[in-house]
Design an enzyme around this catalytic site. Structure first.
Site, PDB file in Angstrom:
ATOM      1  N   GLY A  36       2.410   2.392   5.330  1.00 11.15           N
ATOM      2  CA  GLY A  36       3.632   1.369   5.796  1.00 11.15           C
ATOM      3  C   GLY A  36       4.265   1.846   6.689  1.00 11.15           C
ATOM      4  O   GLY A  36       4.831   1.225   7.697  1.00 11.15           O
ATOM      5  N   GLU A  64       5.738  -3.508   0.925  1.00 10.07           N
ATOM      6  CA  GLU A  64       5.813  -3.135  -0.565  1.00 10.07           C
ATOM      7  C   GLU A  64       4.920  -1.804  -0.626  1.00 10.07           C
ATOM      8  O   GLU A  64       3.885  -1.765  -0.504  1.00 10.07           O
ATOM      9  CB  GLU A  64       5.314  -4.339  -1.354  1.00 10.07           C
ATOM     10  CG  GLU A  64       5.921  -4.158  -2.948  1.00 10.07           C
ATOM     11  CD  GLU A  64       5.028  -3.314  -3.734  1.00 10.07           C
ATOM     12  OE1 GLU A  64       5.253  -2.113  -3.848  1.00 10.07           O
ATOM     13  OE2 GLU A  64       3.960  -3.684  -4.226  1.00 10.07           O
ATOM     14  N   GLY A 101       0.918  -1.106   0.074  1.00 12.56           N
ATOM     15  CA  GLY A 101       0.054   0.028  -0.086  1.00 12.56           C
ATOM     16  C   GLY A 101       0.996   1.215   0.032  1.00 12.56           C
ATOM     17  O   GLY A 101       2.002   1.246  -0.641  1.00 12.56           O
ATOM     18  N   SER A 102       0.227   2.330   0.501  1.00 15.22           N
ATOM     19  CA  SER A 102       0.932   3.555   0.494  1.00 15.22           C
ATOM     20  C   SER A 102       2.235   3.519   1.494  1.00 15.22           C
ATOM     21  O   SER A 102       2.163   2.986   2.448  1.00 15.22           O
ATOM     22  CB  SER A 102       0.174   4.586   0.906  1.00 15.22           C
ATOM     23  OG  SER A 102      -0.282   4.573   2.067  1.00 15.22           O
ATOM     24  N   THR A 103       3.010   4.317   1.177  1.00 10.78           N
ATOM     25  CA  THR A 103       4.399   4.700   1.974  1.00 10.78           C
ATOM     26  C   THR A 103       3.892   5.242   3.373  1.00 10.78           C
ATOM     27  O   THR A 103       4.179   4.737   4.417  1.00 10.78           O
ATOM     28  CB  THR A 103       5.364   5.517   1.474  1.00 10.78           C
ATOM     29  OG1 THR A 103       5.876   5.028   0.338  1.00 10.78           O
ATOM     30  CG2 THR A 103       6.335   5.854   2.229  1.00 10.78           C
ATOM     31  N   SER A 104       2.816   6.187   3.382  1.00 14.27           N
ATOM     32  CA  SER A 104       2.411   6.718   4.911  1.00 14.27           C
ATOM     33  C   SER A 104       1.707   5.422   5.431  1.00 14.27           C
ATOM     34  O   SER A 104       1.989   5.444   6.816  1.00 14.27           O
ATOM     35  CB  SER A 104       1.367   7.853   4.559  1.00 14.27           C
ATOM     36  OG  SER A 104       0.159   7.307   3.811  1.00 14.27           O
ATOM     37  N   CYS A 157       2.489   0.525  -8.740  1.00 10.23           N
ATOM     38  CA  CYS A 157       3.462   1.276  -7.754  1.00 10.23           C
ATOM     39  C   CYS A 157       4.601   1.164  -8.470  1.00 10.23           C
ATOM     40  O   CYS A 157       5.705   2.193  -8.048  1.00 10.23           O
ATOM     41  CB  CYS A 157       3.680   0.426  -6.410  1.00 10.23           C
ATOM     42  SG  CYS A 157       3.650  -1.259  -6.739  1.00 10.23           S
TER      43      CYS A 157
END
Length: 478
Positions: free
Chosen positions: A235, A252, A230-233, A286
């Site tokens: 994560g 990821e 998913g999103s870095t935020s 991504c």
């Protein structure tokens, strides 16, 4: 016709959820209602984790060796294959993935992935005897890590589920899957396949719901490992929770990948590959190479070629075989992409697109190309996750590599050149987890994942099984 699911798949059975709340699923191309599912609560998640823990104690699963697990994986693959068209159509309806893409990546590729991990499981070495320099022997075991909490995104919901389920099962783990709230119908198809395949109770459990139950799963005391895409935020939040618990996690996350177009690149090959390498799934991938780095001597040629190709893409209903670019996965995401496009008109030169399409309904945006982009601009640095390309000029190969690496992300990338060996030399200098030469396609037999803010750990390849195992040393001293 709408599909209304009343139950959830937990412990090998279809059971009524404790929650009485519901979630509606809309068609991304038409905004029409296509289904509804339970919106589960923490109590439902507790039952799923308990079922997975019981599976880890049961000889029906824990007592199997790799060959036994391989048989289950192959039966699961066969059952998924029989539902291939249903899976692909379900994904296209929910998130707007063009049906031709869904047929390949959410159906055929998934079946291959399950069979690949079945083969690995069959030949898995789970214990070896190592002689010690002191004259004794130690048994080194690779045990399953235990119960895995898998949190799935909406962009490739089937493939990214199996990225986690297949190696986890090959290693001997049990899995609790929390699908994205926007793409749930496909998870029911997978659950039906698991039931038909006769997987032991509790080996895979699916619990639909919002982020709240996802957080509950991440921090649940009955979970031994977390796998998230998913999103870095998001994560970072999950990484912090797992760090406090000393719980292993695979992440990821986002990307802002660069395509380095060298002076001798075959532009026709680049243009043919754009739908896969840069605009796959409507730009909702991504690893998409949305930063196109072009040499100053060929810059205008590259801009014209890309602009001509992108402007000709057919935009329409995801189920239309002629569609190259479908809708965004939700109204909120469409609005986010549109805001980035509007931002880009003040940061760079708009070449193609820039607005909404002519469709009256559906979450569409026009495929968009910006030229004269500065790599310091927001459209070059932030993950837009839509069909928006930024073409950046460079003066030499060293500068191209420097620009490519000047990003907080490091997931994908490509190098375009007719000199294969030289392209590989450039690829080795790129700070990223994966690089394609004259194209891009993840290989199921090689590790996939990112560096920097694109995540930690790897999926795919034999390396992925190791992420779901833990070592135990048994010292044979007498």
């Amino acid at each position: 016709m709408t599909i209304d699911h009343q139950h959830i798949f937990v412990g090998g059975q279809w059971i009524a959820p404790k929650s009485t709340q519901r979630s509606n699923i809309l068609n991304a191309s038409t905004e029409e209602l296509v289904g509804s599912v339970p919106k589960c609560n923490n109590e439902d998640m507790d039952r799923a984790v308990a079922a997975a823990r019981e599976a880890m104690r049961s000889l029906a699963w824990a007592g199997l060796d790799g060959k036994g697990r391989a048989q289950h994986l192959r039966r699961f693959a066969d059952a998924v294959e029989r539902r291939g068209q249903q899976l692909a159509r379900s994904v296209s309806l929910q998130n707007g993935m063009p049906i031709n893409v869904a047929d390949q990546l959410e159906s055929a590729f998934v079946v291959s992935l399950l069979r690949y991990y079945a083969s690995l499981a069959e030949n898995l070495v789970e214990e070896e005897a190592r002689p010690s320099p002191t004259g004794s022997t130690t048994l080194v075991r690779r045990d399953p890590v235990g119960v895995v909490g898998a949190i799935i995104p909406w962009n490739f919901p089937v493939a990214l589920s199996i990225f986690k389920i297949a190696p986890a099962l090959a290693a001997g783990c049990a899995v609790v899957v929390k699908p994205s709230s926007g793409t749930v119908l496909d998870s029911y198809v997978l659950a039906e396949a698991a039931a038909e395949a006769g997987l032991p109770p509790g080996v895979i459990n699916w619990v639909p719901g919002d982020r709240g139950i996802g957080s509950h799963l991440v921090s649940h005391p009955g979970v031994d490992k977390v796998a998230f895409t998913g999103s870095t935020s998001a994560g970072r939040i999950i990484a912090e929770a797992c760090a406090r618990l000393l719980r292993p996690v695979t992440l990821e996350l986002g990307g802002k990948s660069a395509a380095i177009v060298l002076e001798d690149a075959d532009l026709d090959a680049l243009i043919r590959s754009l739908p896969m390498s840069s605009v796959l799934n409507n730009g909702q991938a991504c690893f998409s190479c949305t930063r196109i780095l072009a040499p100053a001597g060929r810059y205008d040629e590259v801009v014209d070629a890309i602009a001509g190709a992108v402007s000709a893409y057919s935009v329409g209903d995801a189920l239309d075989r002629a569609t190259v670019v479908g809708p965004m996965a939700s109204a909120a995401h469409r609005d986010s992409v549109q805001r980035y496009i509007e931002l880009g008109t003040g940061e760079a030169r708009l070449v193609v697109g820039g607005g909404r399409t002519s469709q009256d309904r559906g979450w569409f945006v026009q495929p968009t190309v910006f030229a004269d982009v500065d790599n310091r601009s927001r459209i070059a640095r932030e993950e837009i996750f839509g069909p928006v390309l930024s073409i950046i000029r460079y003066e030499g190969e060293d500068e191209a590599v420097e620009i490519a690496n000047d990003s907080e992300y490091g997931l994908g990338g490509t190098v375009w050149s007719t000199d294969h060996d030289h392209a590989v030399t450039i690829a080795r200098r790129m700070e990223t987890g994966t690089v394609g030469i004259n194209g891009y396609m993840p290989d199921l037999n090689a590790p996939f994942g990112g560096v920097k803010s694109s995540g930690m750990g790897r999926e795919l390849g034999p390396e992925s099984i190791g992420a779901y195992q833990r070592y135990k040393s048994v010292y044979l001293l007498g």
